[in-house]
Design a protein around this motif. Structure first.
Motif, PDB file in Angstrom:
ATOM      1  N   ILE A 210       0.859  -1.180   0.000  1.00  0.00           N
ATOM      2  CA  ILE A 210       0.000   0.000   0.000  1.00  0.00           C
ATOM      3  C   ILE A 210       0.897   1.231   0.000  1.00  0.00           C
ATOM      4  O   ILE A 210       1.812   1.342   0.821  1.00  0.00           O
ATOM      5  N   GLU A 211       0.659   2.127  -0.927  1.00  0.00           N
ATOM      6  CA  GLU A 211       1.424   3.373  -1.008  1.00  0.00           C
ATOM      7  C   GLU A 211       0.599   4.482  -0.356  1.00  0.00           C
ATOM      8  O   GLU A 211      -0.525   4.760  -0.789  1.00  0.00           O
ATOM      9  N   VAL A 212       1.139   5.067   0.680  1.00  0.00           N
ATOM     10  CA  VAL A 212       0.432   6.122   1.406  1.00  0.00           C
ATOM     11  C   VAL A 212       1.251   7.408   1.329  1.00  0.00           C
ATOM     12  O   VAL A 212       2.387   7.463   1.804  1.00  0.00           O
ATOM     13  N   GLU A 213       0.655   8.432   0.713  1.00  0.00           N
ATOM     14  CA  GLU A 213       1.318   9.724   0.571  1.00  0.00           C
ATOM     15  C   GLU A 213       0.619  10.766   1.429  1.00  0.00           C
ATOM     16  O   GLU A 213      -0.587  10.658   1.705  1.00  0.00           O
ATOM     17  N   HIS A 258      -2.944  10.624   3.168  1.00  0.00           N
ATOM     18  CA  HIS A 258      -3.135  10.722   4.611  1.00  0.00           C
ATOM     19  C   HIS A 258      -2.946  12.148   5.094  1.00  0.00           C
ATOM     20  O   HIS A 258      -2.081  12.879   4.598  1.00  0.00           O
ATOM     21  N   ALA A 259      -3.777  12.543   6.067  1.00  0.00           N
ATOM     22  CA  ALA A 259      -3.655  13.856   6.702  1.00  0.00           C
ATOM     23  C   ALA A 259      -3.494  13.660   8.204  1.00  0.00           C
ATOM     24  O   ALA A 259      -4.319  13.004   8.836  1.00  0.00           O
ATOM     25  N   GLU A 260      -2.424  14.219   8.755  1.00  0.00           N
ATOM     26  CA  GLU A 260      -2.195  14.183  10.198  1.00  0.00           C
ATOM     27  C   GLU A 260      -3.031  15.255  10.884  1.00  0.00           C
ATOM     28  O   GLU A 260      -3.095  16.395  10.410  1.00  0.00           O
ATOM     29  N   TYR A 333      -4.402 -10.025   6.631  1.00  0.00           N
ATOM     30  CA  TYR A 333      -4.960  -9.562   7.908  1.00  0.00           C
ATOM     31  C   TYR A 333      -4.001  -8.553   8.533  1.00  0.00           C
ATOM     32  O   TYR A 333      -2.848  -8.858   8.790  1.00  0.00           O
ATOM     33  N   TYR A 334      -4.506  -7.351   8.744  1.00  0.00           N
ATOM     34  CA  TYR A 334      -3.681  -6.320   9.365  1.00  0.00           C
ATOM     35  C   TYR A 334      -4.424  -5.657  10.524  1.00  0.00           C
ATOM     36  O   TYR A 334      -3.862  -4.836  11.242  1.00  0.00           O
ATOM     37  N   GLU A 350       3.698   3.367  10.505  1.00  0.00           N
ATOM     38  CA  GLU A 350       2.810   2.213  10.632  1.00  0.00           C
ATOM     39  C   GLU A 350       1.359   2.641  10.758  1.00  0.00           C
ATOM     40  O   GLU A 350       0.460   2.011  10.181  1.00  0.00           O
ATOM     41  N   ARG A 351       1.139   3.709  11.503  1.00  0.00           N
ATOM     42  CA  ARG A 351      -0.237   4.190  11.681  1.00  0.00           C
ATOM     43  C   ARG A 351      -0.802   4.708  10.365  1.00  0.00           C
ATOM     44  O   ARG A 351      -1.968   4.443  10.030  1.00  0.00           O
ATOM     45  N   LYS A 352       0.002   5.439   9.601  1.00  0.00           N
ATOM     46  CA  LYS A 352      -0.459   5.944   8.300  1.00  0.00           C
ATOM     47  C   LYS A 352      -0.768   4.786   7.357  1.00  0.00           C
ATOM     48  O   LYS A 352      -1.767   4.815   6.632  1.00  0.00           O
ATOM     49  N   GLU A 353       0.072   3.770   7.366  1.00  0.00           N
ATOM     50  CA  GLU A 353      -0.154   2.622   6.489  1.00  0.00           C
ATOM     51  C   GLU A 353      -1.419   1.872   6.896  1.00  0.00           C
ATOM     52  O   GLU A 353      -2.208   1.447   6.046  1.00  0.00           O
ATOM     53  N   TYR A 354      -1.610   1.704   8.197  1.00  0.00           N
ATOM     54  CA  TYR A 354      -2.814   1.035   8.707  1.00  0.00           C
ATOM     55  C   TYR A 354      -4.062   1.790   8.267  1.00  0.00           C
ATOM     56  O   TYR A 354      -5.017   1.209   7.735  1.00  0.00           O
ATOM     57  N   CYS A 355      -4.069   3.087   8.490  1.00  0.00           N
ATOM     58  CA  CYS A 355      -5.223   3.913   8.141  1.00  0.00           C
ATOM     59  C   CYS A 355      -5.438   3.936   6.629  1.00  0.00           C
ATOM     60  O   CYS A 355      -6.563   3.841   6.141  1.00  0.00           O
ATOM     61  N   GLY A 356      -4.325   4.052   5.880  1.00  0.00           N
ATOM     62  CA  GLY A 356      -4.428   4.073   4.418  1.00  0.00           C
ATOM     63  C   GLY A 356      -4.978   2.791   3.854  1.00  0.00           C
ATOM     64  O   GLY A 356      -5.785   2.798   2.919  1.00  0.00           O
ATOM     65  N   ARG A 357      -4.570   1.643   4.440  1.00  0.00           N
ATOM     66  CA  ARG A 357      -5.091   0.366   3.948  1.00  0.00           C
ATOM     67  C   ARG A 357      -6.578   0.243   4.237  1.00  0.00           C
ATOM     68  O   ARG A 357      -7.334  -0.290   3.425  1.00  0.00           O
ATOM     69  N   ASP A 358      -7.019   0.726   5.393  1.00  0.00           N
ATOM     70  CA  ASP A 358      -8.456   0.726   5.692  1.00  0.00           C
ATOM     71  C   ASP A 358      -9.240   1.455   4.602  1.00  0.00           C
ATOM     72  O   ASP A 358     -10.264   0.965   4.116  1.00  0.00           O
ATOM     73  N   ALA A 359      -8.771   2.642   4.242  1.00  0.00           N
ATOM     74  CA  ALA A 359      -9.474   3.428   3.224  1.00  0.00           C
ATOM     75  C   ALA A 359      -9.412   2.734   1.867  1.00  0.00           C
ATOM     76  O   ALA A 359     -10.412   2.684   1.128  1.00  0.00           O
TER      77      ALA A 359
END
Length: 760
Positions: A210-213, A258-260, A333-334, A350-359
């Motif tokens: 997953i690529e999260v920018e 992703h937006a912090e 499974y993540y 890790e948090r950005k990747e987790y959130c990005g994969r959800d979306a």
């Protein structure tokens, strides 16, 4: 080949009950030259011990039926057949192997211990390494999942691929869990997982990246044009105690932005995108939207909700994102990182990747869910009832309902006094009133048999035995419930711990939260508040009142209309039917218990409940219950035929469809009772759903929806105007139910408990 045919060794596992036994352990079934898919279960049972082969008992029958669905069996000769199932002699194809983690049957057919599994690990490793063409390992049940992957929960992990020593591994449920007396709904999932294993073994699988920018103005413009799925991550599940960490947006299965929250530039862009008039998708938007609104983002529309769509397609199965992903994608499974995220243990990356994969996963499953809605003719109910009612529910959650926090000390003292007296009384006799084991021991000594000490079983026991100690326990339960509800088990949770700075509770309402279309409420559950506590719920301003509109005997009116029983409808409309039948059965001096019997028999007739069940609950003879039920059936024959008609439909087509367009397959449970229950319950639920939508659209300030009632705030002194509006909306003709106008009772007052009836 069967290893038991070529290997004469006895089991040398010192943890094994067959160690040094004359019996040989059950070895694996596989051909190392052809095995491409290896199915691994936990341990052999009694039938397998006799046959010397894995999976030949009842669970084996389920297993082979699932193999057959996946195209992994061939027709065999009766004498040579591996297992006889589904009226066919089925043999496994050469490309599969079957093994157990443990090769000996643990005592009592229990699951093997970790020590027992470890002792057999060398044989499992030998089996896996000897299969030169092995492409996929399917672990079935908890023990193989833990032994191979080091993970515990098959319910969370099922259907989501990973690798083991470089080989594709797909966890699924154990076939024994699909047996009729356990969870037969799992069989559909087992079949789907076997089919997925075949497909992935043929196509191959690699961990999807997953690529999260970080979000940019260019990304915002792109997402506005295409639409997007979004997902937020928070520090807590409660709005009162949690804050947003970040939010991800995606319009592609392998890419997200992703937006912090603590990056002002990124958050301004996220706000612009969320408030834009474009297509939006969420998974459980009843969580995300209120959180965002509490953070100042006014998101008005969510056009598609994947959780609600899945719950509509499969009402009896989970609708979590992990479950949805397992059905429609090849995502790993993540979601196990969720606890770490809440605990703040994930790095920012890790948090950005987790959130990005959800979306990204949410976006990926939308086409599949839309196809499912269309295939099952569910688009109308989804777009015209579920999604609009979700927007109403979100607005209710955002506004919340106020609690009179000034009453905390008073309530705490009152509850503590009463609860303490009951506990001290039982402790003086050597019993803990909060211990189910000790209560059952006490009741047993008094000759009172109960299967459980929960409220339902205690009420049944009281009807049978009429013993004062049971009434004492029933009197205690509301106080114990109030204590837990207000203050939590440790005194630091409960309702008072979930209010915001203004004393407002923001419960999470989900309009598609149950299989029968009823709303659910959580964090906290306001649909379970006892009447004794409702006085602490007050309007948000001193000049306002509460007004409650409640459908009168809604389910009885629905059942009368759907069954077409004119006499039953007449009696429901013109009398209190429970009182009327109690008089007919027992005379004018009937007891409260006799009225409850009459009520149980009426609802039993509607919902397919047996006379035996009613007799057991109330301590009357089966003959008496049958006699009374026959009198009801003779008086309302179409009501009885209604339940029978629904049962015939279940048997002929496998599902029922409600008058509003929902469907349900009844994969487990008491099918006869559920088949009668569903059409009435789900129709009543959707009558309420549409009423909530219309009340909200009319601009009325709706704050609560509980069962068949809704509660609004209104300016004190304007009772007539608001009561008339509510009656106009809720007593509208319902086209789906013969244009019937359901009666509504209106009450009003200064809090949710102290209400007086409005008579117009």
């Amino acid at each position: 080949m069967l290893r038991s045919e070529i290997d004469e060794r006895r089991c040398d596992n010192t943890h094994c009950p067959l160690y040094n036994s004359t019996k040989k352990p059950v070895w694996d079934y596989y051909d190392p030259e052809t095995c491409e898919i290896l199915f691994i279960a936990e341990a052999p049972g009694a039938d397998e011990e006799i046959k010397g082969r894995p999976l030949v008992g009842p669970a084996g029958g389920v297993f082979f039926q699932a193999l057959h669905h996946a195209g992994l069996t061939r027709l065999g000769e009766p004498f040579h057949s591996y297992v006889y199932t589904a009226h066919m002699n089925l043999d496994p194809v050469d490309r599969i192997g079957i093994a157990n983690i443990c090769h000996c049957r643990p005592p009592g057919n229990r699951a093997p211990t970790p020590a027992e599994a470890r002792e057999c690990s060398k044989y499992l490793a030998e089996t896996i390494s000897s299969c030169s063409k092995l492409k996929c390992i399917v672990t079935m049940g908890d023990t193989p999942l833990y032994h191979l992957l080091g993970e515990r929960s098959i319910t969370k992990r099922r259907g989501m691929p990973t690798t083991f020593n470089g080989i594709l591994c797909l966890p699924t449920v154990h076939p024994a869990s699909c047996l009729p007396f356990r969870s037969p709904e799992n069989f559909d999932l087992l079949c789907k997982d076997f089919v997925k294993a075949v497909r992935l073994s043929e196509t191959g699988w690699t961990y999807p990246e997953i690529e999260v920018e970080d979000i940019t103005p260019e990304a915002v413009e792109e997402l506005k044009k295409t639409g997007y799925a979004f997902d937020i991550e928070t520090t807590d599940l409660s709005i009162a105690n949690g804050r947003i960490l970040g939010i991800a947006f995606s319009n592609h299965p392998s890419k997200a932005y992703h937006a912090e929250r603590n990056n002002l530039t990124e958050w301004v862009l996220a706000k612009e995108l969320l408030e834009a008039d474009c297509y939006k998708v969420a998974q459980g938007n009843s969580f995300d939207v209120p959180f965002l609104n509490a953070d100042g983002i006014r998101i008005e529309n969510v056009d598609f909700d994947t959780q609600y769509a899945q719950k509509l397609i499969d009402p009896d199965l989970p609708a979590t994102l992990a479950h949805i992903a397992s059905l429609y994608t090849d995502q790993p499974y993540y979601k196990g990182q969720r606890d770490e995220l809440l605990a703040g243990k994930l790095s920012t990356r890790e948090r950005k990747e987790y959130c990005g994969r959800d979306a990204a996963v949410t976006w990926e499953v939308v086409p599949h869910l839309k196809a499912g809605l269309k295939e099952h003719d569910l688009e109308k109910v989804f777009y015209e009832i579920i999604m609009p009612s979700s927007r109403t529910a979100n607005r209710m959650q955002i506004k919340g309902v106020k609690i009179d926090v000034s009453r905390r000390a008073e309530l705490e003292a009152e509850i503590s006094k009463n609860v303490g007296e009951w506990r001290e009384l039982f402790e003086s006799y050597g019993y803990n009133i909060d211990s189910p084991v000790q209560l059952r021991e006490l009741l047993s000594k008094l000759g009172i048999r109960v299967a459980s000490t929960d409220k339902k079983h205690l009420e049944r026991a009281y009807h049978r035995y009429m013993h004062p100690i049971i009434q004492l326990l029933l009197d205690y339960r509301p106080w114990k419930k109030m204590e837990a509800m207000l203050f939590g088990k440790e005194g630091d949770k409960g309702l008072f711990a979930q209010v915001d700075a203004n004393g407002i509770i923001h419960t999470r309402f989900k309009p598609n939260g149950t299989a029968n279309s009823r709303w659910s409420s959580s964090n906290p559950n306001l649909q379970n508040i006892p009447k004794e506590l409702r006085h602490i719920f007050i309007p948000s301003e001193p000049h306002l009142n509460f007004m409650q509109a409640d459908y009168t005997r809604l389910e009885l009116h629905v059942a009368a209309n759907l069954s077409g029983d004119a006499e039953f409808l007449h009696d429901v409309e013109t009398t209190n039917i429970h009182d009327q039948l109690a008089v007919e059965f027992y005379g004018p001096n009937y007891t409260p218990k006799q009225k409850l019997i009459a009520k149980a028999l009426i609802f039993g007739t509607i919902y397919g409940r047996s006379a035996r069940s009613v007799a057991m609950e109330f301590g009357i003879t089966i003959a008496e219950a049958e006699k009374l039920q026959h009198r009801i059936a003779g008086r309302y024959p179409r009501l009885v035929n209604f339940a029978l008609r629904n049962l015939r439909q279940i048997k002929s087509q496998g599902y029922l469809r409600s008058v509003f367009g929902r469907h349900r397959y009844f994969l487990s449970g008491n099918i006869e009772s559920d088949a009668a229950n569903y059409p009435v319950q789900t129709a009543a639920g959707d009558v309420n759903n549409v009423s909530a939508i219309l009340i909200d659209k009319a601009g009325l300030d709706i704050r609560l929806a509980v069962h068949d009632s809704c509660v609004i705030q209104y300016p004190r002194g304007e009772e007539d105007a608001y009561a008339q509006k509510l009656i106009e909306i809720m007593s509208r003709p319902i086209p789906e139910i013969n244009n019937y106008r359901f009666p509504v009772k209106i009450e009003y007052g200064p809090n949710w408990r102290d209400l007086e009836e409005w008579h117009g």
